[in-house]
Design a protein around this motif. Structure first.
Motif, mmCIF file in Angstrom:
data_model
loop_
_atom_site.group_PDB
_atom_site.id
_atom_site.type_symbol
_atom_site.label_atom_id
_atom_site.label_comp_id
_atom_site.label_asym_id
_atom_site.label_seq_id
_atom_site.Cartn_x
_atom_site.Cartn_y
_atom_site.Cartn_z
ATOM 1 N N MET A 225 0.977 -1.225 -0.082
ATOM 2 C CA MET A 225 0.004 -0.047 -0.099
ATOM 3 C C MET A 225 1.024 1.229 0.016
ATOM 4 S SD MET A 225 -2.780 -1.427 3.034
ATOM 5 C CE MET A 225 -1.559 -1.400 4.192
ATOM 6 N N GLY A 226 0.352 2.391 0.008
ATOM 7 C CA GLY A 226 1.127 3.715 0.016
ATOM 8 C C GLY A 226 1.591 3.730 1.702
ATOM 9 N N ARG A 227 2.807 4.833 1.675
ATOM 10 C CA ARG A 227 3.429 4.929 2.784
ATOM 11 C C ARG A 227 2.457 5.274 4.186
ATOM 12 N NH1 ARG A 227 9.005 6.098 2.082
ATOM 13 N NH2 ARG A 227 8.949 7.759 3.502
ATOM 14 N N LYS A 228 1.585 6.364 4.023
ATOM 15 C CA LYS A 228 0.765 6.738 4.912
ATOM 16 C C LYS A 228 0.060 5.558 5.660
ATOM 17 C CE LYS A 228 -3.050 8.962 7.094
ATOM 18 N NZ LYS A 228 -4.194 8.517 7.339
ATOM 19 N N ILE A 229 -0.661 4.803 4.785
ATOM 20 C CA ILE A 229 -1.744 3.689 5.249
ATOM 21 C C ILE A 229 -0.650 2.427 6.010
ATOM 22 C CG2 ILE A 229 -2.208 2.686 3.040
ATOM 23 C CD1 ILE A 229 -4.848 1.667 4.053
ATOM 24 N N THR A 230 0.377 2.306 5.384
ATOM 25 C CA THR A 230 1.161 1.061 5.723
ATOM 26 C C THR A 230 1.800 1.499 7.282
ATOM 27 O OG1 THR A 230 1.963 0.714 3.500
ATOM 28 C CG2 THR A 230 3.334 -0.016 5.289
ATOM 29 N N ASP A 232 0.107 3.717 9.302
ATOM 30 C CA ASP A 232 -1.250 3.369 10.052
ATOM 31 C C ASP A 232 -1.300 2.067 10.394
ATOM 32 O OD1 ASP A 232 -1.731 6.162 9.831
ATOM 33 O OD2 ASP A 232 -3.235 5.789 8.269
ATOM 34 N N SER A 233 -1.157 1.141 9.625
ATOM 35 C CA SER A 233 -1.158 -0.506 9.935
ATOM 36 C C SER A 233 -0.493 -0.719 10.863
ATOM 37 C CB SER A 233 -1.000 -1.097 8.602
ATOM 38 O OG SER A 233 -1.951 -0.553 7.750
ATOM 39 N N ALA A 234 0.917 -0.135 10.932
ATOM 40 C CA ALA A 234 1.804 -0.866 11.704
ATOM 41 C C ALA A 234 1.379 -0.282 13.417
ATOM 42 C CB ALA A 234 3.143 -0.030 11.601
ATOM 43 N N THR A 235 0.910 1.077 13.271
ATOM 44 C CA THR A 235 0.434 1.422 14.834
ATOM 45 C C THR A 235 -1.048 0.992 14.958
ATOM 46 O OG1 THR A 235 -0.483 3.523 13.606
ATOM 47 C CG2 THR A 235 1.444 3.662 14.416
ATOM 48 N N MET A 236 -1.700 0.355 13.952
ATOM 49 C CA MET A 236 -2.963 0.164 14.190
ATOM 50 C C MET A 236 -4.004 1.301 14.174
ATOM 51 S SD MET A 236 -3.464 -3.739 15.789
ATOM 52 C CE MET A 236 -5.145 -3.879 15.147
ATOM 53 N N MET A 237 -3.399 2.599 13.926
ATOM 54 C CA MET A 237 -4.328 3.497 13.717
ATOM 55 C C MET A 237 -5.312 3.529 12.572
ATOM 56 S SD MET A 237 -5.229 6.431 15.017
ATOM 57 C CE MET A 237 -3.993 7.211 15.885
ATOM 58 N N ASN A 238 -4.719 2.540 11.419
ATOM 59 C CA ASN A 238 -5.778 2.090 10.373
ATOM 60 C C ASN A 238 -6.860 1.731 10.917
ATOM 61 O OD1 ASN A 238 -6.327 1.883 7.313
ATOM 62 N ND2 ASN A 238 -5.840 -0.054 7.955
ATOM 63 N N VAL A 345 -9.818 16.045 14.299
ATOM 64 C CA VAL A 345 -8.762 16.402 15.197
ATOM 65 C C VAL A 345 -7.861 15.021 15.346
ATOM 66 C CG1 VAL A 345 -7.891 16.643 17.518
ATOM 67 C CG2 VAL A 345 -9.935 18.238 16.583
ATOM 68 N N LEU A 346 -8.336 13.753 15.325
ATOM 69 C CA LEU A 346 -7.710 12.548 15.388
ATOM 70 C C LEU A 346 -6.908 12.438 13.787
ATOM 71 C CD1 LEU A 346 -6.639 10.144 16.605
ATOM 72 C CD2 LEU A 346 -8.576 8.854 16.027
ATOM 73 N N ASN A 347 -7.871 12.587 13.081
ATOM 74 C CA ASN A 347 -7.233 12.441 11.412
ATOM 75 C C ASN A 347 -6.143 13.288 11.121
ATOM 76 O OD1 ASN A 347 -7.393 11.092 8.765
ATOM 77 N ND2 ASN A 347 -7.803 13.367 8.121
ATOM 78 N N ALA A 348 -6.390 14.635 11.425
ATOM 79 C CA ALA A 348 -5.109 15.510 11.187
ATOM 80 C C ALA A 348 -3.671 15.439 11.891
ATOM 81 C CB ALA A 348 -5.742 16.969 11.164
ATOM 82 N N ALA A 349 -4.110 15.055 13.452
ATOM 83 C CA ALA A 349 -3.069 14.808 14.120
ATOM 84 C C ALA A 349 -2.379 13.406 13.699
ATOM 85 C CB ALA A 349 -3.612 14.649 15.591
ATOM 86 N N ASN A 350 -2.852 12.655 13.174
ATOM 87 C CA ASN A 350 -2.220 11.387 12.672
ATOM 88 C C ASN A 350 -1.701 11.540 11.535
ATOM 89 O OD1 ASN A 350 -1.876 8.476 13.098
ATOM 90 N ND2 ASN A 350 -2.923 8.399 11.066
ATOM 91 N N GLU A 351 -2.418 12.283 10.630
ATOM 92 C CA GLU A 351 -1.465 12.674 9.599
ATOM 93 C C GLU A 351 -0.156 13.285 9.516
ATOM 94 O OE1 GLU A 351 -3.618 14.368 6.017
ATOM 95 O OE2 GLU A 351 -5.230 13.085 6.196
ATOM 96 N N SER A 356 5.891 13.167 10.218
ATOM 97 C CA SER A 356 6.942 13.597 11.020
ATOM 98 C C SER A 356 7.541 12.354 11.459
ATOM 99 C CB SER A 356 6.471 14.075 12.571
ATOM 100 O OG SER A 356 5.926 15.310 12.229
ATOM 101 N N PHE A 357 7.028 11.057 11.613
ATOM 102 C CA PHE A 357 7.783 9.957 12.046
ATOM 103 C C PHE A 357 8.515 9.553 10.704
ATOM 104 C CE2 PHE A 357 7.579 5.322 11.048
ATOM 105 C CZ PHE A 357 8.525 4.656 11.890
ATOM 106 N N LEU A 358 7.778 9.723 9.326
ATOM 107 C CA LEU A 358 8.665 9.308 8.121
ATOM 108 C C LEU A 358 9.829 10.602 8.118
ATOM 109 C CD1 LEU A 358 5.560 8.603 5.931
ATOM 110 C CD2 LEU A 358 7.251 6.895 6.528
ATOM 111 N N ALA A 359 9.780 11.716 8.596
ATOM 112 C CA ALA A 359 10.970 12.343 8.416
ATOM 113 C C ALA A 359 11.861 12.156 9.542
ATOM 114 C CB ALA A 359 10.497 13.889 8.538
#
Ligand code: NDP
Ligand code: MG
Length: 406
Positions: A225-230, A232-238, A345-351, A356-359
């Motif tokens: 999948m794309g990087r963001k959802i991948t 999200d899957s690792a944190t289970m935020m997805n 709020v949750l969605n934007a904070a997570n994005e 920031s994690f990827l950076a």
């Protein structure tokens, strides 16, 4: 009959095949898989519009193969500097987000595939629903941010939202709402059970997760999948976002939405009925199947997706999630129950936290901690307008930056 955006219009006839489609985010993982479905279908779909943010080269190649009437690039600067001499004669190039919103309302489009990542996907989806289009929705962030407003808009405009997310497609298939069939009486549904692979850290200890690198978190065991959802899957935020998505899509209270870990990603979700009967939808992990179902619904046609091979031994495991190592799940349930501004709020904070994690600015376990802190510090509003949601989206992103600096 339930008041959700799918069943509300089940009696309306769907445009018969071939269908004319627009793909928002055609250069991403879902976008490319959608084009693979189109390629394989041999004439069941006509591609009318394709959009990308910055990938001009790939968009141009797609235009040469599929000959859409429009291509849209949302990043003006990229569009200006790219050499478009390879664009086919009949394809018009448009730029900017406003162009996406105009194009999706074209009378030449039946179905809009919403496959942009993140809250950037909201306005295109909104414009499509506003014009009464059927939306094949991959962009779960739209429902997480603005579920009540988006489903209300679909209801007022007679638009349908058909899920592409594999779990929600599974539930949609299990509830069997095709025209001509009696839709399931939702009062007979005891709960839905969303499956989760558990991601790359399913079996890791908390201290291993604290040390996780970007490469570790991007190594998903079952899905490409794309990087963001991948991440999200690792944190289970997805899965947290999917609880919220299901809450609005199926109009179900969060208490009737459960999550189970299923590492093989073959059972895509389950529905339990009042009498204890549990139905499941099975197929190998391949997004082309749920994408195609959203495009052909209520019909089914031959698909390029991999098939389940029951001539080989097949093992299916299920286990409860570890809420201690994956605190995102609790956040998802809480936000699904709160509604209002909490989802935006949750969605934007997570994005922002994932970026920031990827950076390299946040550690892996800090992604969810930062989201929790921002959610706790926001002043909740129960019935926000779209403009208010866009404002809290901007606020939450700034709060993540402040959390990192603090
Ligand atoms: P990708 O990152 O692979 O692709 C994202 C697409 O959106 C690209 O076409 C990209 O264009 C475009 N895009 C990115 N930023 C913007 C922006 N600011 N404005 C407009 N367009 C933008 O994502 P995925 O395909 O993995 O995911 C898309 C959506 O589908 C997400 O909401 C995800 O949660 C959901 N989903 C994905 C699944 C999967 O298997 N991938 C499964 C279930 C749901 P460009 O290439 O030019 O950057
Ligand atoms: Mg999913």
């Amino acid at each position: 009959m339930a008041g959700d955006p799918i069943s509300r219009h089940f009696t309306r006839p769907m445009h018969s095949l071939p269908r004319r489609i627009a793909i928002l985010g055609s250069t991403g993982s879902i976008g490319r898989s959608t084009l693979e479905v189109v390629r394989h279908s041999r004439g069941q779909f006509a591609v009318v519009a394709l959009t990308a943010h910055r990938s001009c080269d790939e968009l141009c190649q797609q235009a040469r193969e599929f000959g859409p009437r429009y291509v849209v690039v949302t990043d003006d600067e990229q569009a200006r500097t790219f050499n478009w001499s390879g664009l086919p004669r009949g394809t018009e190039l448009l730029t900017g987000q406003a162009a996406v919103e105009r194009v999706v309302q074209s009378p030449h489009i039946d179905v809009v595939v919403a496959a942009v990542v993140g809250s950037a996907g909201l306005t295109g989806t909104w414009a499509a629903l506003d014009a009464g289009k059927t939306v094949a929705l991959a962009n779960k962030e739209t429902l997480v941010m603005a579920g009540p407003l988006v489903t209300q808009l679909a209801a007022t405009r007679g638009a349908k939202i058909l899920p592409v997310d594999s779990e929600h497609s599974a539930v949609f298939q299990l509830l069997d709402r095709s025209p001509g069939h009696t839709p399931r009486d939702m009062t007979a549904v005891r709960r839905i059970i969303l499956t989760a692979s558990g991601g790359p850290f399913r079996d890791r200890t908390r201290s291993e997760m604290e040390q996780a690198t970007v490469a570790d978190a991007l190594a998903h065991p079952t899905w490409q999948m794309g990087r963001k959802i991948t991440i999200d899957s690792a944190t289970m935020m997805n899965k947290a976002l999917e609880i919220i998505e299901a809450r609005w899509l199926f109009d179900l209270p969060p208490g009737q939405i459960d999550v189970v870990i299923h590492p093989q990603s073959i059972v895509h979700s389950l529905v339990e009925f009042n009498d204890g009967s549990v139905l499941a939808q099975l197929s190998p992990p391949d997004m082309k199947l749920p994408i195609q179902y959203a495009l052909t619904w209520p019909d089914r046609i031959d698909s390029p997706a991999r098939r389940l091979d029951l001539s080989q031994a097949l093992r299916l495991d299920f286990e409860p999630p570890d809420e201690d190592r994956f605190p995102a799940l609790g956040l998802g349930r809480e936000v699904a129950a709160l509604g209002g501004t909490a989802g935006a709020v949750l969605n934007a904070a997570n994005e922002a936290a994932v970026a920031s994690f990827l950076a390299g600015e946040l550690s892996f376990m800090e992604i969810v901690s930062a989201c929790r802190a921002v959610l706790d510090s926001h002043s909740f509003s129960p019935a926000p307008t779209l403009d208010e949601l866009l404002a809290v989206d901007r606020w939450a992103r700034q709060e993540i930056s402040r959390w990192i600096c603090a």
